[in-house]
Structure formats: C-alpha cells, structure tokens
Design an enzyme around this catalytic site. Structure first.
Site, short mmCIF file in Angstrom:
data_model
loop_
_atom_site.label_atom_id
_atom_site.label_comp_id
_atom_site.label_asym_id
_atom_site.label_seq_id
_atom_site.Cartn_x
_atom_site.Cartn_y
_atom_site.Cartn_z
N GLU A 91 0.82 -1.21 0.00
CA GLU A 91 0.00 0.00 0.00
C GLU A 91 0.86 1.26 0.00
O GLU A 91 1.92 1.33 0.63
CB GLU A 91 -0.94 -0.03 1.20
CG GLU A 91 -1.98 -1.12 1.01
CD GLU A 91 -3.03 -1.19 2.11
OE1 GLU A 91 -4.17 -1.52 1.78
OE2 GLU A 91 -2.71 -0.95 3.28
N CYS A 104 3.40 8.43 1.22
CA CYS A 104 3.88 7.48 2.23
C CYS A 104 4.13 6.14 1.52
O CYS A 104 3.21 5.54 0.98
CB CYS A 104 2.82 7.35 3.32
SG CYS A 104 3.24 6.18 4.59
N CYS A 111 6.25 -6.99 7.62
CA CYS A 111 7.40 -6.54 8.40
C CYS A 111 7.75 -7.64 9.38
O CYS A 111 6.86 -8.29 9.94
CB CYS A 111 7.06 -5.26 9.16
SG CYS A 111 8.47 -4.59 10.07
N CYS A 115 6.17 -5.30 15.98
CA CYS A 115 5.73 -4.35 17.01
C CYS A 115 4.27 -4.65 17.34
O CYS A 115 3.47 -4.92 16.44
CB CYS A 115 5.88 -2.90 16.53
SG CYS A 115 7.58 -2.51 16.11
N CYS A 118 1.11 -2.62 15.76
CA CYS A 118 1.16 -2.31 14.34
C CYS A 118 0.50 -3.41 13.51
O CYS A 118 0.85 -4.59 13.62
CB CYS A 118 2.61 -2.14 13.91
SG CYS A 118 2.81 -1.90 12.14
N GLY A 164 6.47 -2.00 6.41
CA GLY A 164 7.85 -2.47 6.47
C GLY A 164 8.79 -1.56 7.21
O GLY A 164 8.49 -0.41 7.50
N GLU A 165 9.96 -2.11 7.55
CA GLU A 165 11.01 -1.36 8.22
C GLU A 165 12.06 -1.02 7.14
O GLU A 165 12.79 -1.90 6.68
CB GLU A 165 11.61 -2.22 9.35
CG GLU A 165 12.94 -1.76 9.89
CD GLU A 165 12.96 -0.30 10.36
OE1 GLU A 165 12.11 0.13 11.14
OE2 GLU A 165 13.87 0.44 9.92
N SER A 196 11.65 6.59 8.38
CA SER A 196 11.21 6.30 9.74
C SER A 196 11.69 4.91 10.12
O SER A 196 11.52 3.96 9.35
CB SER A 196 9.68 6.35 9.81
OG SER A 196 9.23 5.93 11.08
N SER A 218 10.71 5.82 15.61
CA SER A 218 9.51 5.36 16.31
C SER A 218 9.89 5.05 17.75
O SER A 218 10.28 3.93 18.07
CB SER A 218 8.96 4.11 15.62
OG SER A 218 8.47 4.46 14.36
N LEU A 219 9.78 6.06 18.59
CA LEU A 219 10.26 5.92 19.97
C LEU A 219 9.21 5.19 20.82
O LEU A 219 9.49 4.14 21.38
CB LEU A 219 10.58 7.32 20.50
CG LEU A 219 11.39 7.40 21.78
CD1 LEU A 219 12.72 6.69 21.63
CD2 LEU A 219 11.60 8.86 22.19
N HIS A 220 8.07 5.80 20.95
CA HIS A 220 6.87 5.17 21.52
C HIS A 220 6.93 4.77 22.99
O HIS A 220 5.98 4.21 23.53
CB HIS A 220 6.45 3.92 20.73
CG HIS A 220 6.22 4.16 19.27
ND1 HIS A 220 5.80 5.36 18.76
CD2 HIS A 220 6.35 3.33 18.19
CE1 HIS A 220 5.67 5.26 17.44
NE2 HIS A 220 6.01 4.06 17.06
N ASN A 295 -4.06 4.21 16.11
CA ASN A 295 -5.14 3.88 15.17
C ASN A 295 -5.51 2.41 15.34
O ASN A 295 -4.69 1.54 15.09
CB ASN A 295 -4.69 4.14 13.73
CG ASN A 295 -4.57 5.61 13.46
OD1 ASN A 295 -5.46 6.39 13.78
ND2 ASN A 295 -3.44 6.02 12.91
N CYS A 338 -1.77 5.78 9.88
CA CYS A 338 -0.53 5.13 10.34
C CYS A 338 -0.83 3.80 11.00
O CYS A 338 -1.71 3.72 11.85
CB CYS A 338 0.17 5.96 11.40
SG CYS A 338 0.57 7.58 10.89
N1 SAH Z 1 8.85 0.51 10.27
C1 SAH Z 1 9.01 1.91 10.37
C2 SAH Z 1 8.14 2.70 9.43
C3 SAH Z 1 6.70 2.27 9.23
S1 SAH Z 1 5.53 2.54 10.48
C4 SAH Z 1 8.80 2.35 11.79
O1 SAH Z 1 8.32 1.58 12.59
O2 SAH Z 1 9.17 3.49 12.09
C5 SAH Z 1 5.13 4.26 10.44
C6 SAH Z 1 4.72 4.80 11.82
O3 SAH Z 1 3.41 4.36 12.21
C7 SAH Z 1 5.66 4.33 12.92
O4 SAH Z 1 5.97 5.37 13.80
C8 SAH Z 1 4.81 3.29 13.60
O5 SAH Z 1 5.26 3.02 14.88
C9 SAH Z 1 3.45 3.92 13.56
N2 SAH Z 1 2.37 2.99 13.82
C10 SAH Z 1 2.38 1.64 13.71
N3 SAH Z 1 1.18 1.12 14.07
C11 SAH Z 1 0.40 2.17 14.41
C12 SAH Z 1 -0.96 2.29 14.84
N4 SAH Z 1 -1.75 1.22 14.97
N5 SAH Z 1 -1.45 3.53 15.11
C13 SAH Z 1 -0.67 4.61 14.92
N6 SAH Z 1 0.61 4.56 14.52
C14 SAH Z 1 1.15 3.36 14.26
FE1 SF4 Z 2 7.49 -2.99 11.35
FE2 SF4 Z 2 7.38 -0.34 11.83
FE3 SF4 Z 2 5.18 -1.91 12.11
FE4 SF4 Z 2 7.21 -2.12 13.85
S1 SF4 Z 2 5.90 -0.31 13.51
S2 SF4 Z 2 6.11 -3.84 12.89
S3 SF4 Z 2 8.97 -1.79 12.53
S4 SF4 Z 2 6.26 -1.50 10.22
#
Ligand code: SAH
Ligand code: SF4
Length: 362
Positions: A91, A104, A111, A115, A118, A164-165, A196, A218-220, A295, A338
């Site tokens: 996508e 994007c 991936c 995480c 995600c 993906g990463e 990212s 992606s600190l979180h 989300n 996201c």
């Molecule tokens: N793999 C990379 C880039 C793709 S994800 C990464 O993790 O940075 C893009 C962004 O969306 C990242 O910051 C990710 O943590 C965030 N993300 C993933 N799942 C999400 C969700 N359910 N709601 C909001 N943001 C999310």
């Molecule tokens: Fe992969 Fe980024 Fe999703 Fe983590 S947040 S599973 S690194 S796409």
C-alpha cells in the site's frame, strides 16, 4: 529476462549503459524520461537514437507494480494497493495538505519486527521490495495524480512510513532514496524525504554516511521496560544506545533535529510521568515530537489514549521547550492511517496464525 531500468540509480544505470556499449550521458537522458517525464515506453524517448531505442526494447523494460485497487478518503487522502506478485500487495498513501503533498511509501511486504501495536507487524513478513517496486510507488502515484514531475510538483515530500522497516531493506531503500534526490530523478530535497525506523542502530549509522535524509524514530516509550514490551527490537538496541545513535546521525543530518514519533496508547505510555521521563531520556538529542494517536485495527489489544491525556502529555513536553505536533488522523475511513496499512501479505513467518491462536480469533 529483460532488465528493469527502474532498479537503477544514476551510477548503476551509467554502468549498465557502459555494459551495452552506450555513452554515459544516455543514462541521464533515460533517467529523466523515466522519472521526471513519467515515461515507461522507450519509443517515446525521442532524443535517443533510433538504434538505441531498438536495443533497449530488446534488452530492457520499465515496469512498475500494477494497480489492484484505489481508494479515496473524504479528506482527500488516496490509497493504492499495488500488485507485487504471487498474491502479495503493498500500500501507498498520498496525503494532500495546504502547503505540501506527502507520499507514504512501503519498503517491504509485511514486516518482520512484530511491534505489538502495528497492523503491518501482525501481518507477518514475505520479502523485501526491489528498488523498482519502491521507486515505482512514486512513479505510479504521480501517474495516478495526473502529474508529470518535470512540469509540476504535487508530491513535495516522501516519507518511508508505509509497510515495512525501511532500514531492514537497506540497500534497496538507499538506492531508491538516491533516485528520489537525484536531479535527473525526482529532484526532492533531503529535508523533504524522511526515513522512519524503529531503531536499527547499525543501519542508522550507515544511512548517515550514504544518504543522510531526514530521520524519524519510532520511539513510543520513555523507558526500556515499556519499549521492550511493545517493540521487540528494543531488546537488541536499547534506548541509551538509540539516543547515542541519534546524536551521531545529527552530525550529518539535513535537519538539525530528529523527529520522535510517539504513539499514544491508553494507560501503556501516556501518563504524565511518562512525559516527564521522556524529557529526561531525550535531553541530549535536539528533537521534535510527533504524537500519534493509536489507530485501532481488529484485535489490536490496545486502545487510543483519550484526548485529555494527549493534551496533558503534549503540554508537559511543550512546557519543557519542545516542539510537539499531534498527528492528524488522515484517511482512516479507508484504513490508510498510520499503522493500518496491511496490504496483502502472504505471510512466510506464520505470524498471522500465531496471533490468531493467541487471541482466539478464527
Ligand atoms: N517501520 C518503520 C516505518 C513504518 S511505520 C517504523 O516503525 O518506524 C510508520 C509509523 O506508524 C511508525 O511510527 C509506527 O510506529 C506507527 N504505527 C504503527 N502502528 C500504528 C498504529 N496502529 N497507530 C498509529 N501509529 C502506528
Ligand atoms: Fe514494522 Fe514499523 Fe510496524 Fe514495527 S511499527 S512492525 S517496525 S512497520
């Protein structure tokens, strides 16, 4: 098999032309036709000698992933599901704003990093995308938007925040980034292209040497205990090391700050004490914060923080002098927000099955 010229950046396309006994400047011409001109047909490349066009027709091709389905959100966001073969789809999302248009882009089918919050992570992993499949998303989006990049720049920014990463597909992503930045490619500025990452430290160090673009992390979480739980990669690359890597990146970065993305998960990482801990954590890293309200997706197992929590969290960071934005949810009516990108992944890791067992989903 024909060679897909979309896999090449300028140096590698020049090498290819040398191999087929053609002059280096031909590579520049063809790059411009393909990317700036949006042309995928050698016959249209009118300033190439006819003999060269015939040779290319015979040996080479320009192939982008084809469209499976397009969706349009009421807010103008557009999402394309593109076919990358063997039952897989990726996508790509276009987000129009007043002053810019952001694309994007996905870097992998699924991936492998798992995480917890995600949707892509839950899908499992199939394979890395090729350069042509990565840059093909930009090529395709321009086409779908009816734009020729040499005449008009509707896509002003690219973020590698799709499926993906990106740093786990390092070589292909770097080549695609070079094409985005090249004046004969898309001519985007390094400040307007953002990678990212969930924090792959060795690859961050390599990226800053090879193509230092803007970096988002992606600190979180504000401590290792929480981060270990939601981002398994943190066990390998803990926060102290990640902060040091961010400082090293800034020596070469096109912007003088790192963007920290911070997903707001109700009761997990969104309390005032987390905000205060975060301030301490990042104290030596010039940065901005982008708070992302979680989300939801089916069976996620997390909830979005309520607005009041997000507001308080934001204010604590702002009072400490940080620039903080709260990401507007765009395109959620078409699952383009996201973390909602799921594409169509033929999971090779059997993760979908594992999750379904864990969650009792049938
Ligand atoms: N793999 C990379 C880039 C793709 S994800 C990464 O993790 O940075 C893009 C962004 O969306 C990242 O910051 C990710 O943590 C965030 N993300 C993933 N799942 C999400 C969700 N359910 N709601 C909001 N943001 C999310
Ligand atoms: Fe992969 Fe980024 Fe999703 Fe983590 S947040 S599973 S690194 S796409």
């Amino acid at each position: 098999m024909k060679t897909n010229l979309l896999n090449f950046d300028l140096p590698s396309l020049t090498a290819y032309f040398a191999e087929i006994s053609e002059k280096p400047f031909r590579a520049k011409q063809v790059m411009r036709w393909m990317h700036l001109g949006g042309v995928d047909n050698f016959a249209q490349m009118t300033d190439l000698a006819k003999s060269l066009r015939t040779k290319l027709l015979d040996k080479a091709e320009i192939v982008v992933p084809e469209l499976i389905v397009e969706q349009k959100s009421h807010d103008g966001t557009r999402k394309w599901l593109l076919n990358v073969g063997t039952g897989n789809g990726i996508e790509t999302v276009f987000i129009p704003e007043d002053s810019r248009g952001t694309l994007c882009i996905s870097s992998q089918i699924g991936c492998a990093l798992e995480c917890m919050f995600c949707s892509t992570g839950r899908q499992g992993f199939n394979r890395n995308l090729s350069v042509a499949e990565i840059i093909g998303q930009l090529w395709w989006a321009n086409k779908a938007l009816g734009v020729t990049p040499k005449d008009e720049r509707v896509i002003s920014n690219v973020v590698m925040m799709g499926m993906g990463e990106p740093l786990a597909n390092f070589d292909n992503v770097v080549t695609a980034l070079r094409i985005m930045l090249d004046d004969h490619g898309y001519g985007l500025s390094r400040r307007r292209v953002t990678v990212s990452t969930s924090g792959m430290i060795p690859q961050m160090d390599r990226l800053k040497e090879e193509v230092p673009v803007a970096l988002a992390i992606s600190l979180h979480a504000s401590n290792d205990q929480v981060r270990d739980r939601i981002i398994p990669l943190n066990k390998k690359y803990p926060l102290k090391d990640l902060m040091a890597a961010c400082q090293r990146y800034l020596v070469k970065a096109p912007r003088d700050f790192i963007t920290f993305e911070y997903i707001m998960l109700k009761d997990v990482n969104d309390k005032p004490e987390h905000a205060r801990e975060l301030i301490q954590l990042v104290k030596d890293v010039p940065c901005k914060f982008n708070l992302i309200p979680f989300n939801p997706f089916p069976h996620a197992g997390f909830e979005r923080s309520d607005n009041n929590r997000i507001r308080v969290f934001r204010e604590i960071l702002q009072e400490a002098g940080f620039v903080v934005t709260v990401r507007k949810t765009r395109g959620d009516d078409i699952d383009a927000a996201c973390g909602q990108l799921a594409g169509k992944v033929k999971d090779k890791t059997r993760r979908q099955q594992k999750w379904q067992l864990v969650q009792g989903v049938s």
